[in-house]
Write a protein that holds these residues in place. Structure first.
Motif, mmCIF file in Angstrom:
data_model
loop_
_atom_site.group_PDB
_atom_site.id
_atom_site.type_symbol
_atom_site.label_atom_id
_atom_site.label_comp_id
_atom_site.label_asym_id
_atom_site.label_seq_id
_atom_site.Cartn_x
_atom_site.Cartn_y
_atom_site.Cartn_z
ATOM 1 N N VAL A 98 53.472 13.465 27.343
ATOM 2 C CA VAL A 98 54.430 13.936 26.327
ATOM 3 C C VAL A 98 54.911 12.769 25.477
ATOM 4 O O VAL A 98 54.987 12.859 24.250
ATOM 5 N N GLY B 168 52.472 11.682 22.959
ATOM 6 C CA GLY B 168 52.092 12.705 21.992
ATOM 7 C C GLY B 168 50.827 13.454 22.349
ATOM 8 O O GLY B 168 50.331 14.246 21.551
ATOM 9 N N TRP B 169 50.293 13.244 23.544
ATOM 10 C CA TRP B 169 49.088 13.952 23.953
ATOM 11 C C TRP B 169 49.388 15.397 24.334
ATOM 12 O O TRP B 169 48.522 16.255 24.285
ATOM 13 N N ARG C 17 52.432 18.488 23.932
ATOM 14 C CA ARG C 17 53.635 18.912 23.216
ATOM 15 C C ARG C 17 54.532 19.712 24.161
ATOM 16 O O ARG C 17 54.099 20.697 24.754
ATOM 17 N N ASP C 18 55.773 19.258 24.310
ATOM 18 C CA ASP C 18 56.723 19.932 25.196
ATOM 19 C C ASP C 18 58.121 19.699 24.634
ATOM 20 O O ASP C 18 58.835 18.784 25.031
ATOM 21 N N GLU C 19 58.520 20.539 23.697
ATOM 22 C CA GLU C 19 59.795 20.352 23.003
ATOM 23 C C GLU C 19 60.987 20.485 23.950
ATOM 24 O O GLU C 19 61.992 19.783 23.803
ATOM 25 N N VAL D 112 61.380 17.243 25.852
ATOM 26 C CA VAL D 112 61.869 16.190 24.959
ATOM 27 C C VAL D 112 63.366 16.359 24.726
ATOM 28 O O VAL D 112 64.135 15.388 24.777
ATOM 29 N N ALA E 129 60.263 11.668 21.411
ATOM 30 C CA ALA E 129 59.440 11.810 22.612
ATOM 31 C C ALA E 129 59.116 10.467 23.258
ATOM 32 O O ALA E 129 58.927 10.381 24.473
#
Length: 247
Positions: A89, A92-93, A95-97, A100, A109
Protein backbone atom coordinates in the motif's frame (compact mmCIF):
# COMPACT_ATOMS: atom_id res chain seq x y z
CA UNK A 1 -1.75 -24.67 24.20
CA UNK A 2 -5.42 -23.72 24.07
CA UNK A 3 -6.07 -25.83 20.96
CA UNK A 4 -4.02 -28.85 22.02
CA UNK A 5 -6.99 -30.86 23.42
CA UNK A 6 -8.60 -30.75 19.98
CA UNK A 7 -5.61 -31.73 17.82
CA UNK A 8 -3.40 -34.79 17.88
CA UNK A 9 -1.61 -33.55 14.77
CA UNK A 10 0.47 -30.53 15.78
CA UNK A 11 0.97 -29.38 12.19
CA UNK A 12 -2.80 -29.18 11.79
CA UNK A 13 -3.07 -27.32 15.10
CA UNK A 14 -0.55 -24.70 14.01
CA UNK A 15 -2.20 -24.27 10.61
CA UNK A 16 -5.54 -23.63 12.31
CA UNK A 17 -3.86 -21.34 14.87
CA UNK A 18 -2.19 -19.33 12.10
CA UNK A 19 -5.43 -18.94 10.16
CA UNK A 20 -7.36 -17.99 13.30
CA UNK A 21 -4.73 -15.43 14.33
CA UNK A 22 -4.65 -13.95 10.84
CA UNK A 23 -8.46 -13.77 10.69
CA UNK A 24 -8.68 -12.04 14.08
CA UNK A 25 -5.92 -9.56 13.22
CA UNK A 26 -7.45 -8.68 9.85
CA UNK A 27 -10.94 -8.39 11.36
CA UNK A 28 -9.61 -5.95 13.98
CA UNK A 29 -7.73 -3.89 11.39
CA UNK A 30 -10.71 -3.80 9.03
CA UNK A 31 -13.08 -2.77 11.82
CA UNK A 32 -10.93 0.23 12.74
CA UNK A 33 -10.28 1.00 9.05
CA UNK A 34 -14.03 1.05 8.38
CA UNK A 35 -14.77 3.31 11.35
CA UNK A 36 -12.07 5.75 10.23
CA UNK A 37 -13.14 5.62 6.57
CA UNK A 38 -16.72 6.53 7.56
CA UNK A 39 -15.55 9.38 9.79
CA UNK A 40 -16.59 7.71 13.03
CA UNK A 41 -13.01 7.79 14.29
CA UNK A 42 -10.56 10.62 13.81
CA UNK A 43 -7.63 9.68 11.62
CA UNK A 44 -5.00 10.13 14.34
CA UNK A 45 -7.10 8.29 16.91
CA UNK A 46 -7.75 5.32 14.62
CA UNK A 47 -4.03 5.02 13.95
CA UNK A 48 -3.28 4.77 17.65
CA UNK A 49 -6.20 2.42 18.38
CA UNK A 50 -4.70 0.04 15.81
CA UNK A 51 -1.30 0.54 17.45
CA UNK A 52 -2.61 -0.24 20.94
CA UNK A 53 -4.98 -3.08 20.14
CA UNK A 54 -3.27 -5.15 17.46
CA UNK A 55 -0.29 -6.20 19.54
CA UNK A 56 -2.11 -7.54 22.61
CA UNK A 57 -4.55 -9.43 20.38
CA UNK A 58 -1.68 -11.04 18.46
CA UNK A 59 0.32 -11.93 21.59
CA UNK A 60 -2.75 -13.54 23.19
CA UNK A 61 -3.07 -15.71 20.08
CA UNK A 62 0.40 -17.16 20.72
CA UNK A 63 -1.37 -19.48 23.15
CA UNK A 64 -3.27 -21.10 20.29
CA UNK A 65 -0.07 -22.61 18.90
CA UNK A 66 1.59 -25.89 19.79
CA UNK A 67 4.83 -26.34 21.69
CA UNK A 68 6.66 -27.52 18.55
CA UNK A 69 9.80 -25.66 17.43
CA UNK A 70 8.16 -24.46 14.23
CA UNK A 71 5.20 -22.83 16.03
CA UNK A 72 6.88 -19.44 16.41
CA UNK A 73 7.62 -19.39 12.68
CA UNK A 74 3.98 -20.10 11.91
CA UNK A 75 2.89 -17.30 14.24
CA UNK A 76 5.38 -14.86 12.70
CA UNK A 77 3.77 -15.37 9.30
CA UNK A 78 0.81 -13.27 10.47
CA UNK A 79 2.61 -9.95 11.13
CA UNK A 80 4.91 -10.69 8.18
CA UNK A 81 1.96 -11.01 5.80
CA UNK A 82 0.23 -7.91 7.18
CA UNK A 83 3.46 -5.91 7.01
CA UNK A 84 3.91 -7.03 3.41
CA UNK A 85 0.47 -5.61 2.66
CA UNK A 86 1.45 -2.34 4.35
CA UNK A 87 4.55 -2.12 2.15
CA UNK A 88 2.46 -2.76 -0.97
CA UNK A 89 0.00 0.00 0.00
CA UNK A 90 2.78 2.42 0.93
CA UNK A 91 4.58 1.88 -2.38
CA UNK A 92 1.35 2.26 -4.34
CA UNK A 93 1.27 -1.34 -5.55
CA UNK A 94 -2.01 -1.93 -3.74
CA UNK A 95 -4.85 0.54 -3.35
CA UNK A 96 -6.49 0.58 0.08
CA UNK A 97 -8.04 3.94 0.93
CA UNK A 98 -9.52 2.72 4.22
CA UNK A 99 -6.12 1.56 5.48
CA UNK A 100 -4.47 4.81 4.39
CA UNK A 101 -7.07 6.87 6.21
CA UNK A 102 -6.82 4.77 9.37
CA UNK A 103 -3.02 4.50 9.60
CA UNK A 104 -1.66 7.83 8.39
CA UNK A 105 -1.63 11.34 9.80
CA UNK A 106 -2.13 13.29 6.59
CA UNK A 107 -3.57 10.71 4.17
CA UNK A 108 -0.25 10.09 2.41
CA UNK A 109 0.13 6.36 1.73
CA UNK A 110 3.91 6.63 2.02
CA UNK A 111 3.54 7.29 5.76
CA UNK A 112 2.66 3.60 6.14
CA UNK A 113 6.24 2.76 5.17
CA UNK A 114 7.44 4.27 8.44
CA UNK A 115 5.58 3.69 11.71
CA UNK A 116 3.22 0.85 10.65
CA UNK A 117 5.95 -1.07 8.83
CA UNK A 118 8.39 -0.64 11.72
CA UNK A 119 5.63 -1.89 14.03
CA UNK A 120 5.14 -5.04 11.96
CA UNK A 121 8.86 -5.75 11.66
CA UNK A 122 9.25 -5.47 15.44
CA UNK A 123 6.52 -8.07 15.92
CA UNK A 124 8.12 -10.50 13.50
CA UNK A 125 11.52 -10.15 15.20
CA UNK A 126 10.17 -10.47 18.77
CA UNK A 127 8.04 -13.48 17.86
CA UNK A 128 10.97 -15.34 16.34
CA UNK A 129 13.61 -14.27 18.85
CA UNK A 130 11.69 -14.66 22.12
CA UNK A 131 8.28 -16.35 21.69
CA UNK A 132 5.89 -17.01 24.54
CA UNK A 133 8.31 -18.73 26.90
CA UNK A 134 10.39 -15.58 27.43
CA UNK A 135 9.13 -12.51 29.29
CA UNK A 136 11.44 -10.29 27.22
CA UNK A 137 9.57 -10.22 23.92
CA UNK A 138 6.16 -9.88 25.56
CA UNK A 139 7.46 -7.06 27.76
CA UNK A 140 8.94 -5.15 24.82
CA UNK A 141 5.86 -5.52 22.63
CA UNK A 142 3.48 -4.40 25.36
CA UNK A 143 5.64 -1.35 26.12
CA UNK A 144 5.51 -0.39 22.46
CA UNK A 145 1.77 -0.99 22.12
CA UNK A 146 0.30 0.21 25.39
CA UNK A 147 2.85 2.81 26.40
CA UNK A 148 3.73 4.48 23.12
CA UNK A 149 0.15 4.34 21.89
CA UNK A 150 -1.34 5.95 24.98
CA UNK A 151 1.40 8.57 25.08
CA UNK A 152 0.27 9.95 21.73
CA UNK A 153 -3.46 9.91 22.55
CA UNK A 154 -3.09 11.55 25.97
CA UNK A 155 -0.38 13.94 24.83
CA UNK A 156 -2.50 15.34 22.02
CA UNK A 157 -5.53 15.83 24.25
CA UNK A 158 -3.94 17.08 27.47
CA UNK A 159 -0.37 17.83 26.49
CA UNK A 160 -0.30 21.61 26.70
CA UNK A 161 2.87 21.58 28.83
CA UNK A 162 5.69 20.45 26.57
CA UNK A 163 8.97 18.86 27.56
CA UNK A 164 11.78 21.44 27.52
CA UNK A 165 14.06 19.25 25.40
CA UNK A 166 11.38 17.82 23.10
CA UNK A 167 8.80 20.37 21.91
CA UNK A 168 6.55 17.76 20.26
CA UNK A 169 6.31 15.69 23.47
CA UNK A 170 4.48 16.61 26.67
CA UNK A 171 4.50 15.85 30.39
CA UNK A 172 1.02 14.35 30.09
CA UNK A 173 2.08 12.13 27.22
CA UNK A 174 5.13 10.92 29.11
CA UNK A 175 3.02 10.17 32.19
CA UNK A 176 0.66 8.13 30.00
CA UNK A 177 3.66 6.37 28.44
CA UNK A 178 4.91 5.35 31.88
CA UNK A 179 1.53 4.21 33.18
CA UNK A 180 0.53 2.42 29.96
CA UNK A 181 3.90 0.72 29.64
CA UNK A 182 3.80 -0.62 33.17
CA UNK A 183 0.12 -1.61 33.03
CA UNK A 184 0.25 -3.45 29.72
CA UNK A 185 3.66 -5.07 30.28
CA UNK A 186 3.11 -6.25 33.85
CA UNK A 187 -0.45 -7.32 33.08
CA UNK A 188 0.67 -9.57 30.22
CA UNK A 189 3.64 -10.94 32.14
CA UNK A 190 1.30 -11.86 35.03
CA UNK A 191 -1.17 -13.45 32.59
CA UNK A 192 1.44 -15.54 30.78
CA UNK A 193 3.02 -16.46 34.10
CA UNK A 194 -0.36 -17.70 35.32
CA UNK A 195 -0.80 -19.74 32.14
CA UNK A 196 2.46 -21.54 32.86
CA UNK A 197 4.41 -20.16 29.92
CA UNK A 198 7.47 -19.16 31.96
CA UNK A 199 9.72 -21.87 33.38
CA UNK A 200 10.66 -21.28 36.12
CA UNK A 201 7.68 -19.07 37.00
CA UNK A 202 8.31 -15.39 37.63
CA UNK A 203 8.37 -13.89 41.09
CA UNK A 204 5.71 -11.29 40.35
CA UNK A 205 6.93 -8.91 43.06
CA UNK A 206 10.43 -8.81 41.61
CA UNK A 207 9.00 -8.70 38.09
CA UNK A 208 6.90 -5.65 38.97
CA UNK A 209 10.00 -3.79 40.10
CA UNK A 210 11.90 -4.74 36.95
CA UNK A 211 9.00 -3.72 34.72
CA UNK A 212 8.76 -0.36 36.51
CA UNK A 213 12.44 0.36 35.86
CA UNK A 214 12.17 -0.71 32.20
CA UNK A 215 8.99 1.32 31.74
CA UNK A 216 10.73 4.41 33.13
CA UNK A 217 13.69 3.90 30.79
CA UNK A 218 11.38 3.40 27.81
CA UNK A 219 9.51 6.59 28.77
CA UNK A 220 12.76 8.55 28.71
CA UNK A 221 13.60 7.10 25.29
CA UNK A 222 10.13 7.89 23.94
CA UNK A 223 10.50 11.47 25.15
CA UNK A 224 13.53 12.09 22.92
CA UNK A 225 12.91 14.44 19.96
CA UNK A 226 12.88 11.77 17.28
CA UNK A 227 10.03 11.35 14.83
CA UNK A 228 8.47 8.13 13.51
CA UNK A 229 11.05 5.77 15.02
CA UNK A 230 9.56 5.28 18.51
CA UNK A 231 8.47 1.77 17.53
CA UNK A 232 12.14 0.90 17.07
CA UNK A 233 13.83 2.93 19.82
CA UNK A 234 11.35 2.02 22.57
CA UNK A 235 11.49 -1.66 21.63
CA UNK A 236 15.30 -1.74 21.54
CA UNK A 237 15.48 -0.11 24.97
CA UNK A 238 12.97 -2.59 26.38
CA UNK A 239 14.73 -5.58 24.83
CA UNK A 240 18.14 -4.51 26.11
CA UNK A 241 16.94 -4.03 29.67
CA UNK A 242 14.60 -7.01 29.45
CA UNK A 243 17.46 -9.37 28.67
CA UNK A 244 19.33 -7.91 31.66
CA UNK A 245 16.43 -8.32 34.13
CA UNK A 246 15.01 -11.57 32.71
CA UNK A 247 18.05 -13.57 31.51
Amino acid sequence: MWLEPYFENKVAQDIVATLATFALAVAWLRLVDALAHRGLLAQRLSRKIIHIGTGPLFVLCWNLFSAEPWARWAAALVPLAITGQFVAVGLGWLRDEAAVKAMTRAGDAREILRGPVYYGVVFVVCTLAFWRHSPVGILALMLMCGGDGLADIVGRRWGARKLPFSPEKSWAGSAAMLAGSFGFAFGFLALFNGLGNFIPPLDLGAAAGAVAVIALAATLVEALPFRDIDNITVTLAALGLGVWFFP
